[in-house]
Scaffold this motif. Sequence first.
Motif, PDB file in Angstrom:
ATOM      1  N   LYS A 114       0.959  -1.112   0.073  1.00  0.00           N
ATOM      2  CA  LYS A 114       0.008  -0.148  -0.098  1.00  0.00           C
ATOM      3  C   LYS A 114       0.771   1.238  -0.017  1.00  0.00           C
ATOM      4  O   LYS A 114       1.846   1.490   0.766  1.00  0.00           O
ATOM      5  N   VAL A 115       0.451   2.104  -0.882  1.00  0.00           N
ATOM      6  CA  VAL A 115       1.138   3.315  -1.015  1.00  0.00           C
ATOM      7  C   VAL A 115       0.274   4.567  -0.964  1.00  0.00           C
ATOM      8  O   VAL A 115      -0.693   4.704  -1.110  1.00  0.00           O
ATOM      9  N   TYR A 116       0.584   5.752  -0.005  1.00  0.00           N
ATOM     10  CA  TYR A 116      -0.351   6.758   0.394  1.00  0.00           C
ATOM     11  C   TYR A 116       0.714   7.882   0.193  1.00  0.00           C
ATOM     12  O   TYR A 116       1.789   8.045   0.631  1.00  0.00           O
ATOM     13  N   PHE A 117      -0.137   8.967  -0.371  1.00  0.00           N
ATOM     14  CA  PHE A 117       0.537  10.261  -0.404  1.00  0.00           C
ATOM     15  C   PHE A 117      -0.302  10.989   0.651  1.00  0.00           C
ATOM     16  O   PHE A 117      -1.571  11.499   0.464  1.00  0.00           O
ATOM     17  N   ARG A 118       0.506  11.413   1.648  1.00  0.00           N
ATOM     18  CA  ARG A 118      -0.039  12.094   2.952  1.00  0.00           C
ATOM     19  C   ARG A 118       0.289  13.694   2.648  1.00  0.00           C
ATOM     20  O   ARG A 118       1.493  13.872   2.554  1.00  0.00           O
ATOM     21  N   ASP A 119      -0.590  14.469   3.192  1.00  0.00           N
ATOM     22  CA  ASP A 119      -0.344  15.780   3.051  1.00  0.00           C
ATOM     23  C   ASP A 119       0.571  16.218   4.223  1.00  0.00           C
ATOM     24  O   ASP A 119       0.901  15.799   5.013  1.00  0.00           O
ATOM     25  N   ALA A 120       1.660  16.937   3.667  1.00  0.00           N
ATOM     26  CA  ALA A 120       2.662  17.341   4.447  1.00  0.00           C
ATOM     27  C   ALA A 120       2.947  18.917   4.928  1.00  0.00           C
ATOM     28  O   ALA A 120       4.264  19.394   4.905  1.00  0.00           O
ATOM     29  N   ARG A 121       1.881  19.715   4.374  1.00  0.00           N
ATOM     30  CA  ARG A 121       2.043  21.212   4.496  1.00  0.00           C
ATOM     31  C   ARG A 121       2.459  21.493   6.167  1.00  0.00           C
ATOM     32  O   ARG A 121       3.053  22.683   6.086  1.00  0.00           O
ATOM     33  N   ALA A 122       1.816  20.636   6.825  1.00  0.00           N
ATOM     34  CA  ALA A 122       2.368  21.246   8.421  1.00  0.00           C
ATOM     35  C   ALA A 122       3.806  20.861   8.617  1.00  0.00           C
ATOM     36  O   ALA A 122       4.434  21.530   9.895  1.00  0.00           O
ATOM     37  N   LEU A 123       4.232  20.000   8.126  1.00  0.00           N
ATOM     38  CA  LEU A 123       5.843  19.645   8.158  1.00  0.00           C
ATOM     39  C   LEU A 123       6.729  20.773   7.658  1.00  0.00           C
ATOM     40  O   LEU A 123       7.818  20.670   7.833  1.00  0.00           O
ATOM     41  N   TRP A 124       6.154  21.389   6.491  1.00  0.00           N
ATOM     42  CA  TRP A 124       7.031  21.945   5.737  1.00  0.00           C
ATOM     43  C   TRP A 124       7.659  23.157   6.503  1.00  0.00           C
ATOM     44  O   TRP A 124       6.755  23.876   7.116  1.00  0.00           O
ATOM     45  N   GLY A 125       8.727  23.603   6.448  1.00  0.00           N
ATOM     46  CA  GLY A 125       9.337  24.968   6.991  1.00  0.00           C
ATOM     47  C   GLY A 125       9.647  24.744   8.740  1.00  0.00           C
ATOM     48  O   GLY A 125       9.828  25.558   9.216  1.00  0.00           O
ATOM     49  N   MET A 126       9.214  23.498   8.992  1.00  0.00           N
ATOM     50  CA  MET A 126       9.806  23.204  10.434  1.00  0.00           C
ATOM     51  C   MET A 126      11.037  23.372  10.775  1.00  0.00           C
ATOM     52  O   MET A 126      11.951  22.938  10.057  1.00  0.00           O
ATOM     53  N   ARG A 127      11.396  23.940  12.076  1.00  0.00           N
ATOM     54  CA  ARG A 127      12.642  24.347  12.228  1.00  0.00           C
ATOM     55  C   ARG A 127      13.586  23.172  12.032  1.00  0.00           C
ATOM     56  O   ARG A 127      14.755  23.228  11.703  1.00  0.00           O
ATOM     57  N   SER A 128      13.271  22.093  12.661  1.00  0.00           N
ATOM     58  CA  SER A 128      14.333  20.832  12.925  1.00  0.00           C
ATOM     59  C   SER A 128      13.736  19.515  12.130  1.00  0.00           C
ATOM     60  O   SER A 128      12.604  19.366  12.196  1.00  0.00           O
ATOM     61  N   SER A 129      14.796  18.951  11.528  1.00  0.00           N
ATOM     62  CA  SER A 129      14.390  17.770  10.887  1.00  0.00           C
ATOM     63  C   SER A 129      14.214  16.698  12.030  1.00  0.00           C
ATOM     64  O   SER A 129      13.534  15.748  11.830  1.00  0.00           O
TER      65      SER A 129
END
Lengths: 575, 138
Positions: A114-129
């Motif tokens: 199973k492959v999912y494309f999950r929204d990552a808008r909230a992760l974009w720009g986060m200070r730290s990996s």
Amino acid sequence: MTSRKFWTENRPELFDKYMGGAGAAAALLREEVSARTDPLSPENAVVLAVGPLTALYPMASKTVAAFKSPLTGDYGESHAGGRSATAIRMAGYGAIVIRGASRSPVYIAIHEDKVYFRDARALWGMRSSYTVGRVIREAEPGAGVRAIMRIGRAGERLVRYATVITETYRHFGRLGLGAVFGSKKLKALVISGKKSIKVEKPQEYRRVYREIYEAAVKSKLMRKYHDIGTAVNIVPLTRIKALPSLNLKQATLQGIEEVSGEALAERHLAKRVACAHCPVACIHLAALREPYPDEPYFYKTTFVSYDYELIYSLGAMLGVTSTRGLLKLIEAVEALGLDAISTGVALAWATEALEKGVVVASETIAQLKWGDWASYLKAIEYIADQPSQFYKTLAKGVAQAAREYGGEEYALHYAGCEIPGYHTGPAAHIGYAIGARHSHLDSAGYSLDQKILAASQQPPSPQELVDKLVEEECWRQVLSSLVVCYFARGIYTPETTAKALKPLGTAVDSAALRELGQEVYKLKYRLKLELGFNPDSLKIPKRALETPTPLGKISESYFKEAITYFKHKLSKMMA
Amino acid sequence: MPSRRLAVVDVDRCVGCQLCMFACSRRHGVGGLENSAILVRSVGGVERGFTVVVCRACLDPQCARVCPEEALKPREGGGVVLEPSLCTGCGLCREACVIGAVMWDDEANKPVICIHCGYCAQYCPHGVISIEVRESAS
């Protein structure tokens, strides 16, 4: 990515011909990209491949990524461990190809079929990996049998030497895979699985496994990676004056013993961890305990992974000999997802350029000065954030920065890839130049130099030197097609490798393996040439000729003769 | 009668190499992880250390108590033995184990139960797990 679609294809011919790993990855990439492909456009592809030994034998723990490099504009290949390789194979895949680009940030989750494309808008720009890893860890299943490969802000902001981080401390470090992820708006790839692999002869498999395991845990071969780790090289390389320091103005640094592998182990080593299916545990984590200035008795303790290359690039090259300073610099490149080698070399060039007035303080913003780690800490943030034209340029690599600002004679790179930490002699530098990835790991010239030095010999003729380097690089294609960690190269000899493949149903002898290595080597170079790489353009940085190596100064004519011979040899091999 | 039990001796020595997990599958004659009865995972990221999840060989095993088909029977000396022909794959045992040590074979839809053979411990290079002998089980 563009249409958020996935499918699987059976490509047995690829794995029959190239086994997997680097060979399969290069072949798949060749189907995707050409000289016209902009590395940061949707037309670039990312290939991740594992091999026939993955998840079956110890130390077969690496994934090979292939992509068109945004740093050099030609073939990009980078290897990482962590759990990436076992997770890909246990999810049921030999290789993954990522095409196109998403309109908005996403992360891909692959849980077996199973492959999912999950929204990552909230992760974009986060200070730290680190935080990105933490969030995905909570959001996705598969704890213990998954890998979480992610980028930091540097990748989002297309720094041409941004990394992809997996399991917090391992990286697809070199040549800018992180920027390719960023250009596709791909924040992360999480993959999990726990499938089984049938082997043809289980009993023989178990027996050969035992032999390889015993060799890994008992022999001296792995000891150095196990005990002090790769940082053990700081002392011997300083002793022979082969540690590039202060932008290679010199090859040793006063005070470097403060951040040697031994010193770090004694004062800071907190624990060691391992990649999946590797008993060695070469990943050394230092504890960095920092007080908060605003409140007494309030501390934070973080764990920072150190290795030789980081002590070289963020320590010696920048004149930083304070352990606290060094660990903070390492922590910063990890949080942002920057390649430590390229970052250190770029900042070392910038420091010298500032010293010489080629650039001015209003451009660098931070007052870069050898040893002043607090300034470098700011500059590292600027590389990711790019608040000025200067940092926008520096984020494209040292070659581009020197082209625009000057100071090319001390911009340390080969074909656009910043140099690794070995100024051991001509083999190291010629190896960087002619290696398909311009990496010290392509052909280990540093090792050849040190053997020549230990035997008190003179370097061989440029022709003989090139022959040796190419031979080593060809053999390494076998290891990276299987895919075995290069640290285990002493154990996976041609004979042992053939023995390991046999119970899996692959009957090959050492000669056939060596032939495979040559095939993969030629494939990679064919692709490189198609992408526009021109061996005629290979130059040794002037600085590398000026600063003596343990084998004396490298002569430019020797270097040129080697390159000419290499060109000749390459065209003969390709014919 | 003395009995053998796989014990987690010192989880802080664990480097997360997962060789034990692969060993468990290999014992069944396959590579990979499918039938592995032991799981090593990080505690919220590699930086925070690891946890080793494996059957503790309970003397009064809850997983056997909840099995409606008596497919899991207490084993002499602790732990349980699975009789696959009786198992319907209902999954109650998995839910009953508070430490999560009843693993699952998705293909067969049946639990994977540690038999405390100690094969995995032979491949733990850092002394995290080992076989412990219990003198008398009562």
